[in-house]
Design a protein around this motif. Sequence first.
Motif, PDB file in Angstrom:
ATOM      1  N   HIS A   8       0.802  -1.223   0.000  1.00  0.00           N
ATOM      2  CA  HIS A   8       0.000   0.000   0.000  1.00  0.00           C
ATOM      3  C   HIS A   8       0.834   1.271   0.000  1.00  0.00           C
ATOM      4  CE1 HIS A   8      -3.606  -2.307   0.320  1.00  0.00           C
ATOM      5  NE2 HIS A   8      -3.121  -2.951   1.366  1.00  0.00           N
ATOM      6  N   GLY A   9       2.147   1.116   0.022  1.00  0.00           N
ATOM      7  CA  GLY A   9       3.026   2.286  -0.024  1.00  0.00           C
ATOM      8  C   GLY A   9       2.980   2.950  -1.389  1.00  0.00           C
ATOM      9  N   LYS A  10       3.051   4.249  -1.394  1.00  0.00           N
ATOM     10  CA  LYS A  10       2.994   5.005  -2.653  1.00  0.00           C
ATOM     11  C   LYS A  10       4.367   5.222  -3.278  1.00  0.00           C
ATOM     12  CE  LYS A  10      -1.438   5.921  -2.218  1.00  0.00           C
ATOM     13  NZ  LYS A  10      -2.349   4.991  -2.776  1.00  0.00           N
ATOM     14  N   SER A  11       5.411   5.106  -2.466  1.00  0.00           N
ATOM     15  CA  SER A  11       6.753   5.399  -2.973  1.00  0.00           C
ATOM     16  C   SER A  11       7.241   4.278  -3.895  1.00  0.00           C
ATOM     17  CB  SER A  11       7.736   5.568  -1.813  1.00  0.00           C
ATOM     18  OG  SER A  11       8.003   4.321  -1.214  1.00  0.00           O
ATOM     19  N   PRO A  12       8.120   4.626  -4.816  1.00  0.00           N
ATOM     20  CA  PRO A  12       8.698   3.601  -5.694  1.00  0.00           C
ATOM     21  C   PRO A  12       9.429   2.513  -4.902  1.00  0.00           C
ATOM     22  CG  PRO A  12       9.179   5.784  -6.560  1.00  0.00           C
ATOM     23  CD  PRO A  12       8.559   5.966  -5.198  1.00  0.00           C
ATOM     24  N   GLU A  13      10.042   2.900  -3.777  1.00  0.00           N
ATOM     25  CA  GLU A  13      10.753   1.932  -2.953  1.00  0.00           C
ATOM     26  C   GLU A  13       9.791   0.904  -2.367  1.00  0.00           C
ATOM     27  OE1 GLU A  13      13.230   1.922   1.185  1.00  0.00           O
ATOM     28  OE2 GLU A  13      13.655   3.550  -0.217  1.00  0.00           O
ATOM     29  N   SER A  14       8.635   1.362  -1.895  1.00  0.00           N
ATOM     30  CA  SER A  14       7.630   0.440  -1.352  1.00  0.00           C
ATOM     31  C   SER A  14       7.125  -0.508  -2.422  1.00  0.00           C
ATOM     32  CB  SER A  14       6.447   1.207  -0.761  1.00  0.00           C
ATOM     33  OG  SER A  14       6.814   1.870   0.407  1.00  0.00           O
ATOM     34  N   GLN A  15       6.877   0.030  -3.601  1.00  0.00           N
ATOM     35  CA  GLN A  15       6.392  -0.811  -4.689  1.00  0.00           C
ATOM     36  C   GLN A  15       7.456  -1.831  -5.115  1.00  0.00           C
ATOM     37  OE1 GLN A  15       3.201  -0.904  -5.837  1.00  0.00           O
ATOM     38  NE2 GLN A  15       2.941   0.429  -4.063  1.00  0.00           N
ATOM     39  N   LYS A  16       8.724  -1.429  -5.072  1.00  0.00           N
ATOM     40  CA  LYS A  16       9.806  -2.345  -5.414  1.00  0.00           C
ATOM     41  C   LYS A  16       9.878  -3.482  -4.396  1.00  0.00           C
ATOM     42  CE  LYS A  16      14.752  -2.622  -6.143  1.00  0.00           C
ATOM     43  NZ  LYS A  16      16.039  -2.001  -5.927  1.00  0.00           N
ATOM     44  N   LYS A  17       9.762  -3.135  -3.110  1.00  0.00           N
ATOM     45  CA  LYS A  17       9.791  -4.157  -2.066  1.00  0.00           C
ATOM     46  C   LYS A  17       8.597  -5.094  -2.173  1.00  0.00           C
ATOM     47  CE  LYS A  17      12.505  -1.651   1.319  1.00  0.00           C
ATOM     48  NZ  LYS A  17      12.519  -1.055   2.656  1.00  0.00           N
ATOM     49  N   ALA A  18       7.431  -4.546  -2.526  1.00  0.00           N
ATOM     50  CA  ALA A  18       6.250  -5.386  -2.715  1.00  0.00           C
ATOM     51  C   ALA A  18       6.476  -6.364  -3.862  1.00  0.00           C
ATOM     52  CB  ALA A  18       5.017  -4.530  -2.977  1.00  0.00           C
ATOM     53  N   GLN A  19       7.108  -5.906  -4.937  1.00  0.00           N
ATOM     54  CA  GLN A  19       7.387  -6.788  -6.071  1.00  0.00           C
ATOM     55  C   GLN A  19       8.420  -7.837  -5.696  1.00  0.00           C
ATOM     56  OE1 GLN A  19       5.723  -6.899  -9.133  1.00  0.00           O
ATOM     57  NE2 GLN A  19       6.818  -8.835  -9.130  1.00  0.00           N
ATOM     58  N   GLU A  20       9.413  -7.460  -4.896  1.00  0.00           N
ATOM     59  CA  GLU A  20      10.396  -8.444  -4.430  1.00  0.00           C
ATOM     60  C   GLU A  20       9.708  -9.527  -3.609  1.00  0.00           C
ATOM     61  OE1 GLU A  20      13.245  -6.123  -2.271  1.00  0.00           O
ATOM     62  OE2 GLU A  20      14.201  -5.355  -4.070  1.00  0.00           O
ATOM     63  N   GLY A  21       8.756  -9.111  -2.778  1.00  0.00           N
ATOM     64  CA  GLY A  21       7.991 -10.076  -1.995  1.00  0.00           C
ATOM     65  C   GLY A  21       7.189 -10.998  -2.886  1.00  0.00           C
ATOM     66  N   ARG A  22       6.567 -10.430  -3.909  1.00  0.00           N
ATOM     67  CA  ARG A  22       5.783 -11.241  -4.859  1.00  0.00           C
ATOM     68  C   ARG A  22       6.693 -12.238  -5.565  1.00  0.00           C
ATOM     69  NH1 ARG A  22       0.751 -11.219  -7.656  1.00  0.00           N
ATOM     70  NH2 ARG A  22       0.059 -10.442  -5.637  1.00  0.00           N
ATOM     71  N   ASP A  23       7.886 -11.795  -5.960  1.00  0.00           N
ATOM     72  CA  ASP A  23       8.827 -12.687  -6.648  1.00  0.00           C
ATOM     73  C   ASP A  23       9.254 -13.843  -5.740  1.00  0.00           C
ATOM     74  OD1 ASP A  23       8.637 -11.013  -8.846  1.00  0.00           O
ATOM     75  OD2 ASP A  23      10.536  -9.980  -8.428  1.00  0.00           O
ATOM     76  N   LEU A  24       9.547 -13.548  -4.477  1.00  0.00           N
ATOM     77  CA  LEU A  24       9.934 -14.578  -3.523  1.00  0.00           C
ATOM     78  C   LEU A  24       8.768 -15.538  -3.290  1.00  0.00           C
ATOM     79  CD1 LEU A  24      12.092 -15.661  -1.615  1.00  0.00           C
ATOM     80  CD2 LEU A  24      11.220 -14.106   0.135  1.00  0.00           C
ATOM     81  N   ARG A  25       7.580 -14.990  -3.172  1.00  0.00           N
ATOM     82  CA  ARG A  25       6.381 -15.808  -2.987  1.00  0.00           C
ATOM     83  C   ARG A  25       6.192 -16.751  -4.165  1.00  0.00           C
ATOM     84  NH1 ARG A  25       0.455 -13.041  -2.141  1.00  0.00           N
ATOM     85  NH2 ARG A  25      -0.623 -14.868  -1.383  1.00  0.00           N
ATOM     86  N   ASN A  26       6.355 -16.241  -5.381  1.00  0.00           N
ATOM     87  CA  ASN A  26       6.204 -17.075  -6.569  1.00  0.00           C
ATOM     88  C   ASN A  26       7.282 -18.148  -6.649  1.00  0.00           C
ATOM     89  OD1 ASN A  26       3.847 -16.006  -7.560  1.00  0.00           O
ATOM     90  ND2 ASN A  26       4.884 -14.451  -8.781  1.00  0.00           N
ATOM     91  N   GLU A  27       8.480 -17.816  -6.251  1.00  0.00           N
ATOM     92  CA  GLU A  27       9.566 -18.798  -6.250  1.00  0.00           C
ATOM     93  C   GLU A  27       9.202 -19.982  -5.357  1.00  0.00           C
ATOM     94  OE1 GLU A  27      14.199 -18.908  -4.860  1.00  0.00           O
ATOM     95  OE2 GLU A  27      13.444 -17.030  -5.704  1.00  0.00           O
ATOM     96  N   GLY A  28       8.665 -19.680  -4.179  1.00  0.00           N
ATOM     97  CA  GLY A  28       8.235 -20.747  -3.273  1.00  0.00           C
ATOM     98  C   GLY A  28       7.068 -21.533  -3.831  1.00  0.00           C
TER      99      GLY A  28
END
Length: 59
Positions: free
Chosen positions: A21-41
């Motif tokens: 829910h973060g608006k900053s590019p950094e928050s969105q990047k971290k959310a995508q990193e989380g999604r990538d890790l989730r998909n890997e699992g």
Amino acid sequence: MSIEGKAKEVAGYVKEEMNEHGKSPESQKKAQEGRDLRNEGRIEDGKPPKTSEPGTGAE
């Protein structure tokens, strides 16, 4: 289901949820990193990856 795959999925879920829910590019990047890790699992456990954007609530 492997223990490692399940752990990656859970860790990715937590990281994505904390930052989606973060608006900053950094928050969105971290959310995508989380999604990538989730998909890997998920892939390690033979499940299909999530393909929607983080934060949309779509399956």
